[in-house]
Structures are given as C-alpha cells and as structure tokens.
Design a protein around this motif. Structure first.
Motif, PDB file in Angstrom:
ATOM      1  N   PRO A 331      49.077  42.687  32.108  1.00 18.28           N
ATOM      2  CA  PRO A 331      47.110  42.581  33.100  1.00 18.28           C
ATOM      3  C   PRO A 331      48.205  42.970  34.096  1.00 18.28           C
ATOM      4  CG  PRO A 331      48.635  40.476  32.751  1.00 18.28           C
ATOM      5  CD  PRO A 331      49.203  41.283  31.338  1.00 18.28           C
ATOM      6  N   SER A 332      47.655  44.053  34.880  1.00 19.30           N
ATOM      7  CA  SER A 332      48.335  44.589  36.269  1.00 19.30           C
ATOM      8  C   SER A 332      47.258  45.026  37.419  1.00 19.30           C
ATOM      9  CB  SER A 332      49.205  45.985  35.783  1.00 19.30           C
ATOM     10  OG  SER A 332      48.422  46.485  35.643  1.00 19.30           O
ATOM     11  N   VAL A 333      47.720  45.028  38.652  1.00 18.65           N
ATOM     12  CA  VAL A 333      46.375  45.876  39.623  1.00 18.65           C
ATOM     13  C   VAL A 333      46.914  46.910  40.095  1.00 18.65           C
ATOM     14  CG1 VAL A 333      45.183  44.426  41.787  1.00 18.65           C
ATOM     15  CG2 VAL A 333      45.659  43.375  39.797  1.00 18.65           C
ATOM     16  N   HIS A 334      45.860  47.930  40.447  1.00 20.72           N
ATOM     17  CA  HIS A 334      46.142  49.588  40.685  1.00 20.72           C
ATOM     18  C   HIS A 334      45.198  49.660  41.720  1.00 20.72           C
ATOM     19  CE1 HIS A 334      46.875  53.586  40.879  1.00 20.72           C
ATOM     20  NE2 HIS A 334      45.519  53.356  41.465  1.00 20.72           N
ATOM     21  N   ILE A 335      46.421  49.355  43.177  1.00 18.53           N
ATOM     22  CA  ILE A 335      46.161  49.256  44.157  1.00 18.53           C
ATOM     23  C   ILE A 335      46.406  51.030  44.839  1.00 18.53           C
ATOM     24  CG2 ILE A 335      46.798  48.701  46.300  1.00 18.53           C
ATOM     25  CD1 ILE A 335      46.906  46.151  44.934  1.00 18.53           C
ATOM     26  N   LEU A 404      51.676  39.592  36.079  1.00 18.13           N
ATOM     27  CA  LEU A 404      50.721  39.108  36.434  1.00 18.13           C
ATOM     28  C   LEU A 404      50.197  38.028  35.635  1.00 18.13           C
ATOM     29  CD1 LEU A 404      48.165  40.772  38.310  1.00 18.13           C
ATOM     30  CD2 LEU A 404      49.784  39.285  39.521  1.00 18.13           C
ATOM     31  N   ARG A 405      49.768  36.816  35.109  1.00 18.63           N
ATOM     32  CA  ARG A 405      50.286  35.998  34.437  1.00 18.63           C
ATOM     33  C   ARG A 405      49.040  35.929  33.090  1.00 18.63           C
ATOM     34  NH1 ARG A 405      49.176  32.277  38.394  1.00 18.63           N
ATOM     35  NH2 ARG A 405      47.027  31.204  38.743  1.00 18.63           N
ATOM     36  N   SER A 406      47.818  37.110  33.441  1.00 16.41           N
ATOM     37  CA  SER A 406      46.928  36.539  32.863  1.00 16.41           C
ATOM     38  C   SER A 406      45.895  38.105  33.043  1.00 16.41           C
ATOM     39  CB  SER A 406      45.621  35.422  32.395  1.00 16.41           C
ATOM     40  OG  SER A 406      45.046  35.000  33.648  1.00 16.41           O
ATOM     41  N   MET A 407      44.820  38.190  31.974  1.00 15.22           N
ATOM     42  CA  MET A 407      43.707  39.532  32.660  1.00 15.22           C
ATOM     43  C   MET A 407      42.859  38.867  33.900  1.00 15.22           C
ATOM     44  SD  MET A 407      43.829  42.971  32.745  1.00 15.22           S
ATOM     45  CE  MET A 407      42.454  43.755  32.793  1.00 15.22           C
ATOM     46  N   GLU A 408      42.489  37.664  33.105  1.00 15.70           N
ATOM     47  CA  GLU A 408      41.380  36.941  34.266  1.00 15.70           C
ATOM     48  C   GLU A 408      41.695  37.118  35.909  1.00 15.70           C
ATOM     49  OE1 GLU A 408      38.343  33.177  33.929  1.00 15.70           O
ATOM     50  OE2 GLU A 408      39.967  32.969  32.851  1.00 15.70           O
ATOM     51  N   TYR A 409      43.090  36.128  35.455  1.00 17.41           N
ATOM     52  CA  TYR A 409      43.760  36.952  37.115  1.00 17.41           C
ATOM     53  C   TYR A 409      44.026  37.687  37.779  1.00 17.41           C
ATOM     54  CZ  TYR A 409      47.272  35.350  40.489  1.00 17.41           C
ATOM     55  OH  TYR A 409      47.555  34.973  41.755  1.00 17.41           O
ATOM     56  N   ALA A 410      44.340  38.964  37.125  1.00 13.35           N
ATOM     57  CA  ALA A 410      44.037  40.360  37.596  1.00 13.35           C
ATOM     58  C   ALA A 410      42.842  40.723  37.878  1.00 13.35           C
ATOM     59  CB  ALA A 410      44.557  41.388  36.666  1.00 13.35           C
TER      60      ALA A 410
END
Length: 613
Positions: A331-335, A404-410
């Motif tokens: 899981p990651s977040v694209h900014i 990140l620890r999980s997709m939900e958190y992402a």
C-alpha cells in the motif's frame, strides 16, 4: 396613437415563458420525503443496508424504500416521526465511526430531472439541521508563515557557513538577525530572494538586518487562509457525501457553516473534522533522540522517540491531489503538488536522498486556562507521526508515500490529504440546531402566508378590475412560477426570509398592473377608444414602472453586497422577483390583452373594456 402589434415570435416567447416557469418550478411542488443517510467506512454497503433494514423491521418501524445512493445507504420514510425514531435506533445500534444523518429524498419524476429541473434547496430554518459559526485563527496562520520563512532562512545560513546571531525571533511579523561580517548578507541576497520572495528586509546597519513579511502578503495570507479553510471544509463534507451544505465567509475572520439534515452537533463536528493539518519534516539520523539538540524536537512514533528537524519542508496545503495505490503489492499514497512550496521541497529532498522523512499529523484544540485569575483560551498542540518513509529520489511535483501498514490506512490517509489540511485552526463560537419538525412548521407557515397574501390580491384584482384583473392574476401566478424556477436553476437556498421576499414580490407584481389599469381608465375617461386607451395606458405607465423597480433593485443590490445569511437570501429573492414582475406585468399582460381584444375581435373594434368602474 399607433396600435401595438405582435409577431409569431412574440407568441412563441410567451409560450416559452409559461413552459419554462411551470417545468422548472414543478419539482419544488413535488416536495421531499423524510429519509436517513448512513455514512460508514465499511466497504460492503449491501451488508450495511441489510443490517439497517433488519433493525428497522425488528423495531417495527415502517419505511418506504431503501437503497445505496452514491456509496451511502439511504432509507426513505413516510413521516418525520418515523424518521426521528429510526435515527435514534440506528444511532444506538451502530458504532461511533458510522454516521446516521437526517436527510430527504426527492419525489421529482424522472422526466423532470432528465431536462435538468430540480427542486429548490431549503435553508436550515425550513429543513432543519445544524449551524456553526467558526472563528478562524488568522494571526496564527500569519505567524506560521513567518516562522517557516525564518526556519528556512536559518537553514540556508547554516548551510552557507554564515556566522550570525538571532537578535529577535519571529514576533509581530518581524525578526532581526545580526551578521558577523558586513558582506555576509550581500553575498546571500540573490539566493534568499529567489527562495523566499515574500520575505522583505531592511538593513539597520552594515551587519544588522530586519526581516518582515510584506504587508500585501499578510493580506493575501488572510484571504487565502479563509478561502482555503472554506475549500477544505467543503472537500471534507463532500468526501463524506453530505448534500446541500452551505459554507461561506462571514466578516473578516469568520466562516458560517450550515449542514441541513444533521441534528447531532457532535456528529456534525466530526463531519467538519478536527483542527488537523499535515506537514513533512526530515528525521535527524545523526544524533540520538535526546532533548536539547538545537533546531530539533522529539515526537513519538510507534512508542519510540524520533528526533525531528524543525524545518517544515512541505505543508499539507501544498497538496492538490492524493490517491491510494498498490506499489509492488504494497500500500502507498501517490501525491501531486501545486499549492506552493515545491521549490524548497525539491531542494531539501535533493539534499536528503536515502534519508527518512516524517509525515506529521498536527491537531490544535482550544482549551480554557486560568492565567492571573482570568480564564483565557489557548490553543493546545498535539503532534503525531503517522508515517516515516525513505526518500528514494528528489521530489518535485509528485511523489509517493510508501511503507504504510495497510491499504485501508492508505485510503484514509489519501482521503485526508485529498480533502486537505487546514492552514490554521478554528474555534466554534456559535452553534444552533433546528429540528426537522420546526423546519416543516416554518415551511407550512411560509406557504400559508404566501397563499393568503396571493388569494387576497387575486380577489381584489378580480373584483376591482374584472377581466383586466383576471389577466393580472394569470401574470401573478406566472411570476411566482418564474421566481421558483429561477431560484431552482441558480441553486439558491430558500429561507424564511426568501419566502418573505416572494410574498413582498406578489404585492409589487400587481402594483405595476394597477398603474397600467388606472392609466387605461384615465384614457377612457378622456374619450379615447378602447384600443387606443390600452396602448396609451401601457406606454405611459412604462417609464413609471421601470423607475420604481430600478430604485428597488438598487436597494436590493446593496443588501446583497453588504448583507449575509438571511439578508442576502432575501435580497436574491427580491431581485429575481422584481425582474420577473417587470416581464410579466409589462410584456405578458399586454400580449394577453392583445389576444383578447384584438385577435378575438378580428376586424371588429371592441366598444367597451372590462376594467371595472
């Protein structure tokens, strides 16, 4: 006097006015059914819908229908009493992360919605809901901006190996630095001007320099802070699916927030979100996490102290978009960036490749404290590291947060970043809750006043002006339809003050016809023929009607520009009503009279007019 004639285009335009007014006003008359909207982070909406339906069936609470609408569960009821009972039940049954909000389901037929016809939005006094007045801490935003500039300047001076001493830290939009050598500042001016263009300076001596924020930048910061806060609040509410929220600036430092259909103030505050913001800072890996190291602070992360450098290399308001993704099945977040500050961010990340960067969640809350025997409010700061990631390459306009620890958190992090972080905290200084029953009672009273006022006007016009009164009444009804249609198209919010504006417009609309009819009577008494009297009456009353309505429009325009809230709503309704009444009184009634006394008679000339005494 030359007889007024009309072409086919005029009749088509008249028909179009009637069709437009009726079609776009009809959705408002269909009304709404009371409903409940359930908002939850749970991905399986079908399961949530079944759970809510079963709870209502077990409690024997009847409802019309239930469906999933825009990723939220909506249940429609027959009455407000059933709606309120169901809300109490579901509030107790679901966990605190599930929001059960009062809502409404439109009854507009599909053929009307297909042509873009929608019902008018109702204000809190008619629909019920929660009103907040937020006081934004603008001075804090200005000081934060200066502090960030100060920290960036200090970092530049340290990296250039410049000897200096801070004489005055940031205070009252200013800080002062003394340099060891007279030419030290001159050598750095070009690079500092490029890096920090809004930072103005004044040399007090060859070594003493005073820095301050440009006054124009202070004004821009004030406007930006309020506009950005409004945008962020809008984004947060839209992310949660709350419809018809009204958020607008009120005064220099205040923001008004209306949330229709929400009754629980605690839940409403949760919808607005806390005074939270995000910032990105570098982790100091060269020193042990101990207190006393210059230009650093210690923040806990997963129960472990982490040494964080003071300089904020990027703040949350610089982020324009964020999305959760799977990068290498992790899981990651694209900014994406675009809100300013990209230059410093690129420079710092270029200097710190393969170094850890912390994403810090900051929350500010007002707390009453006793100082010298007096209670004062101060902002209490809470800082929490939500992620530490390694910089793999220099970051500019887009980058990813990994680890990140999980997709939900992402997904939750992306939602927070996407909706934006507040540039400065706010304090709720006023809150009002209006129940749906009171709102419905206000609607009934408003409609009752409009019906009684219109009925009295209709009876008077019929009794006093006979056929001409009937024509004026037809124009009056069209006038009301046009007002409702235009308000619906403009997506204006109708309040009690707006209903008062419509009632006032009813009287003003027939006032123009009274002037015209009295003019026609005068011409008849002077001995003119019926058709000549009609033409003379309309022509000579025209300038008087226009002058009177222009003065009303000027006053209404001033109310709209200087007023707020209900005053502005009244002004909008009045402006639309005056413009609509001019069209109906001058154009519509004249064509109808022409059809009756010219077209209907053909080559014959009418001997009398049905215009009363």
């Amino acid at each position: 006097m030359k007889e007024k004639t009309y072409t086919t285009l005029d009749f088509v335009l008249l028909a179009a006015l009637f069709v437009f007014g009726i079609v776009f006003a009809l959705p408002t008359f269909y009304g709404e059914d009371p409903a409940i909207q359930i908002l939850s982070q749970e991905s399986n909406k079908d399961s949530l819908l079944n759970q809510a339906s079963n709870l209502l069936k077990q409690a024997e609470i009847p409802y019309q229908s239930s469906r999933i609408d825009n990723q939220t569960v909506k249940i429609v009821f027959n009455s407000v009493e059933e709606q309120l009972t169901a809300k109490q039940l579901l509030d107790k049954s679901f966990d605190k992360d599930t929001i059960v909000a009062l809502n409404a389901a439109e009854k507009t037929p599909k053929w009307l919605t297909a042509v873009g016809a929608e019902p008018m939005k109702l204000g809190l006094d008619l629909k019920g809901g929660v009103h907040f007045l937020l006081k934004v801490d603008v001075p804090s935003a200005i000081n934060n901006r200066l502090n960030n500039q100060f920290k960036s300047l200090i970092m530049e001076l340290d990296q250039a190996g410049t000897n200096y001493q801070v004489i005055q830290k940031p205070e009252d939009h200013r800080f002062i630095i003394e340099f060891a050598q007279s030419d030290a500042w001159k050598n750095l001016q070009k690079s500092i001007n490029r890096l920090l263009p809004e930072l103005k300076y004044e040399s007090k001596s060859s070594t003493l320099v005073s820095f301050e924020t440009d006054p124009r930048a202070v004004e821009q910061t004030t406007d930006y802070t309020l506009d950005q806060t409004i945008q962020i609040l809008n984004n947060r509410i839209n992310e949660l699916g709350v419809a018809e929220a009204v958020i607008q600036r009120q005064g220099s430092h205040n923001i008004s927030v209306d949330l229709p259909g929400i009754q629980d103030t605690a839940k409403a505050k949760e919808l607005l979100g806390s005074n939270a913001s995000l910032r990105f800072q570098m982790v100091d890996t060269q020193n042990e996490p101990t207190y006393g190291i210059p230009n650093t602070s210690i923040i806990q992360y997963l129960n472990t102290p982490v040494l964080i450098k003071d300089e904020v290399i990027l703040s949350g308001e610089s982020i324009t978009y964020a999305s959760a993704q799977l990068q290498d099945m992790k899981p990651s977040v694209h900014i994406r960036l675009g809100g300013g500050g990209e230059n410093i961010f690129f420079k710092r990340t270029s200097q710190n490749v393969n170094q850890p960067m912390a994403t810090i969640f900051i929350e500010k809350k007002p707390k009453e404290m006793e100082v010298d025997g007096e209670l004062i409010k101060q902002w209490v700061l809470k800082e929490e590291i939500i992620n530490i990631a390694t910089i793999n390459e220099p970051l500019a306009h887009s980058f990813q947060i990994t680890g990140l620890r999980s997709m939900e958190y992402a997904e939750k992090l992306a939602q927070l970043l996407r909706s934006g972080s507040l540039a400065t905290p706010f304090e709720i200084v006023e809150e009002t809750t209006i129940g749906p029953s009171l709102g419905r009672a206000n609607i009934n009273k408003g409609i009752q006043s409009l019906m009684i006022g219109s009925a009295l006007v209709v009876v008077f016009m019929l009794a006093y002006y006979r056929l001409f009164g009937l024509v004026a009444n037809i124009a009056l009804v069209l006038n009301i339809f046009l007002i409702i249609a235009l308000l619906s198209m403009l997506k204006a919010t109708l309040t009690l003050a707006g209903i008062a504006g419509i009632v006032l417009t009813v009287g003003m609309a027939v006032d123009a016809n009274v002037l015209i009819n009295e003019r026609i009577r005068e011409e008849l008494r002077r001995g003119l023929s019926p058709l000549a009297s009609i033409n003379a009456g309309y022509d000579r009353a025209f300038s008087t009607i226009v002058d009177a309505n222009i003065t009303t429009l000027i006053v209404a325009g001033i109310l709209f520009l200087l007023g707020s809230g209900t005053v502005k709503g009244f002004a909008v309704t009045l402006i639309i009503g005056v413009l609509a009444s001019m069209v109906t009184a001058i154009f519509v009634t004249r064509i109808l009279i022409y059809l009756i006394y010219v077209k209907a008679y053909g080559t014959k000339t009418p001997k009398t007019l049905s215009i009363g005494v």
